[in-house]
Design an enzyme around this catalytic site. Sequence first.
Site, mmCIF file in Angstrom:
data_model
loop_
_atom_site.group_PDB
_atom_site.id
_atom_site.type_symbol
_atom_site.label_atom_id
_atom_site.label_comp_id
_atom_site.label_asym_id
_atom_site.label_seq_id
_atom_site.Cartn_x
_atom_site.Cartn_y
_atom_site.Cartn_z
ATOM 1 N N ASN A 47 -12.548 17.897 68.723
ATOM 2 C CA ASN A 47 -12.703 19.289 67.938
ATOM 3 C C ASN A 47 -13.312 20.242 68.906
ATOM 4 O O ASN A 47 -13.901 21.195 68.213
ATOM 5 C CB ASN A 47 -14.214 18.619 66.885
ATOM 6 C CG ASN A 47 -13.666 17.495 66.060
ATOM 7 O OD1 ASN A 47 -12.581 17.416 65.616
ATOM 8 N ND2 ASN A 47 -14.373 16.548 65.575
ATOM 9 N N HIS A 133 -16.967 15.361 53.549
ATOM 10 C CA HIS A 133 -17.351 14.630 54.569
ATOM 11 C C HIS A 133 -18.755 13.642 54.304
ATOM 12 O O HIS A 133 -19.391 13.791 53.322
ATOM 13 C CB HIS A 133 -18.197 15.253 55.670
ATOM 14 C CG HIS A 133 -18.175 14.964 56.994
ATOM 15 N ND1 HIS A 133 -19.604 14.665 57.445
ATOM 16 C CD2 HIS A 133 -17.395 14.851 58.004
ATOM 17 C CE1 HIS A 133 -19.550 14.164 58.618
ATOM 18 N NE2 HIS A 133 -18.088 14.377 59.086
ATOM 19 N N GLU A 175 -16.617 21.887 51.397
ATOM 20 C CA GLU A 175 -16.386 22.337 52.849
ATOM 21 C C GLU A 175 -15.250 23.713 53.201
ATOM 22 O O GLU A 175 -14.340 23.967 52.056
ATOM 23 C CB GLU A 175 -15.654 21.174 53.569
ATOM 24 C CG GLU A 175 -16.535 20.009 53.608
ATOM 25 C CD GLU A 175 -15.854 18.847 54.326
ATOM 26 O OE1 GLU A 175 -15.068 18.847 55.259
ATOM 27 O OE2 GLU A 175 -16.361 17.547 54.120
ATOM 28 N N SER A 179 -11.937 18.041 57.205
ATOM 29 C CA SER A 179 -12.019 17.440 58.431
ATOM 30 C C SER A 179 -10.919 16.354 58.801
ATOM 31 O O SER A 179 -10.365 16.436 59.829
ATOM 32 C CB SER A 179 -13.547 16.630 58.659
ATOM 33 O OG SER A 179 -13.534 15.742 57.687
ATOM 34 N N ASP A 204 -20.032 23.702 53.656
ATOM 35 C CA ASP A 204 -20.196 23.105 54.923
ATOM 36 C C ASP A 204 -18.895 23.792 55.793
ATOM 37 O O ASP A 204 -17.816 23.056 55.364
ATOM 38 C CB ASP A 204 -20.303 21.568 55.000
ATOM 39 C CG ASP A 204 -20.234 20.909 56.176
ATOM 40 O OD1 ASP A 204 -19.876 21.653 57.402
ATOM 41 O OD2 ASP A 204 -20.544 19.519 56.396
ATOM 42 N N HIS A 207 -15.578 22.842 60.507
ATOM 43 C CA HIS A 207 -14.495 22.986 61.069
ATOM 44 C C HIS A 207 -13.858 24.605 61.141
ATOM 45 O O HIS A 207 -12.886 24.833 61.793
ATOM 46 C CB HIS A 207 -13.356 22.109 60.645
ATOM 47 C CG HIS A 207 -13.862 20.555 60.801
ATOM 48 N ND1 HIS A 207 -13.463 19.997 62.184
ATOM 49 C CD2 HIS A 207 -14.356 19.812 60.085
ATOM 50 C CE1 HIS A 207 -13.901 18.762 62.101
ATOM 51 N NE2 HIS A 207 -14.394 18.525 61.001
ATOM 52 N N LYS A 236 -18.329 21.443 67.167
ATOM 53 C CA LYS A 236 -16.567 21.471 67.101
ATOM 54 C C LYS A 236 -16.239 22.918 67.797
ATOM 55 O O LYS A 236 -16.321 22.748 69.047
ATOM 56 C CB LYS A 236 -16.302 21.385 65.557
ATOM 57 C CG LYS A 236 -16.174 20.180 64.961
ATOM 58 C CD LYS A 236 -16.829 19.684 63.933
ATOM 59 C CE LYS A 236 -16.865 18.296 63.728
ATOM 60 N NZ LYS A 236 -17.883 17.999 62.568
HETATM 61 C C1 LIG Z 1 -18.558 16.885 61.870
HETATM 62 C C2 LIG Z 1 -18.944 17.215 60.549
HETATM 63 C C3 LIG Z 1 -20.335 17.126 60.324
HETATM 64 C C4 LIG Z 1 -21.347 16.426 61.212
HETATM 65 O O1 LIG Z 1 -21.680 17.190 62.002
HETATM 66 P P1 LIG Z 1 -22.517 16.735 63.259
HETATM 67 O O2 LIG Z 1 -22.941 17.958 63.933
HETATM 68 O O3 LIG Z 1 -21.325 16.245 64.139
HETATM 69 O O4 LIG Z 1 -23.302 15.743 62.963
HETATM 70 C C5 LIG Z 1 -20.602 17.579 59.150
HETATM 71 N N1 LIG Z 1 -19.852 17.922 58.004
HETATM 72 C C6 LIG Z 1 -18.585 18.118 58.320
HETATM 73 C C7 LIG Z 1 -17.654 18.650 57.545
HETATM 74 C C8 LIG Z 1 -17.926 17.556 59.604
HETATM 75 O O5 LIG Z 1 -16.823 17.830 59.941
#
Ligand SMILES: *Cc1c(COP(=O)(O)O)cnc(C)c1O
Length: 385
Positions: A47, A133, A175, A179, A204, A207, A236
């Site tokens: 990522n 996620h 999101e 992901s 969130d 990505h 990421k």
């Molecule tokens: C990777 C991810 C997370 C978790 O984040 P980390 O910092 O790796 O714990 C949360 N939400 C989404 C959509 C992700 O892809």
Amino acid sequence: MNWQQRIDRALEARRAAQALRGRTALQPLPGGRIGYQGKIWLNAASNDYLGLSHHPAVIRAWQQGACEYGVGSAGSGHVTGYSPAHQGLEAALAEWLGYPRALLFISGFGANQAVIGALMAKEDRILADRLSHASLLEAASLSPATLRRFAHNDSGALGALLAKPLSGQQLVVTEGVFSMDGDSAPLADIARESQRGDALLMVDDAHGIGATGAQGRGSCQLAGVRPDLQVVTFGKAFGVSGAAVLCSESMADYLLQFARHLIYSTAMPPAQAMALGAALQVIRSDEGAALRGRLEGHIRTFREQVAGLPLTLGSSATAIQPLIIGDNQQALALSQRLREQGLWVTAIRPPTVPVGTARLRITLTAAHSDDDITTLVAGLAHACQ
Ligand SMILES: *Cc1c(COP(=O)(O)O)cnc(C)c1O
């Protein structure tokens, strides 16, 4: 059933479903590569979308931070773990994304748990995209509120759920970029429905942040929306790790009182905050724009070239390019054939993705060369013969 039987049975069920997950100790290398068993592999599974995990300025900032502050924060932010490095990074993030406040968390998983856990009450409802996620769905199902999942990216379905009578408050969760599919949420429509339903909106953008939008400001900037709560993660495109929640003054004050992950956990090392500040500078700069341009070029080339192969490519316009295979065993076999050609691609299986949609989750990064993309597609063509 005793403990041992319970554990053995659960493992056996996973094994039988070809869904057992394992870890491999890999050496991360610059240039979109990893080292394993004395060989160098093309890494099409990370990522690290801009290749910043090996950026000299980011590494230097972490080193300088360690010299200046030591290697650990030595406490929760509420005790002695909050430094000028943390404070400066929070201010820079808030300014960059146009919010009054930013709060740092040690992980995106934790940030999602903390925010949803701190906000929700029994009479409330959480409306989350079906494909959200695990960190969001788990936080939602652990919370005392009712969880309703709406059809993926369907703002009409969301609107219908929001209109149902309720005594409490509603939180909408989605999101920026999904992901496992790489597709983007219709954020403008979702923001409109949330506003109409008088709900709080939480996006969130793990990505999208850094990888897309003007100055790398992510999916929300691209869609022209400013959700009440925006979660950004640093594992990421930032190439480091950690997360931040962007919000209003009063929301930040509230989370500082009630988000248990902030209060009862050691803050991220100050040196990490320094490295993140350096990564942010790169992301906002012309260099960041050039890296995003390069990544976009790779995405275009990859999609054009894969279109000629007997493979099902998702509708993603982002660095995440899943090839949907369906069957677990077939997805594993295909990833194995790619390995034999020096290409590191992981098969993603249920329960991470819905049953019957096992896939190769290919990720492209700015660290790859044009030749790498051609090599990857040639490898895929060979593997699916
Ligand atoms: C990777 C991810 C997370 C978790 O984040 P980390 O910092 O790796 O714990 C949360 N939400 C989404 C959509 C992700 O892809």
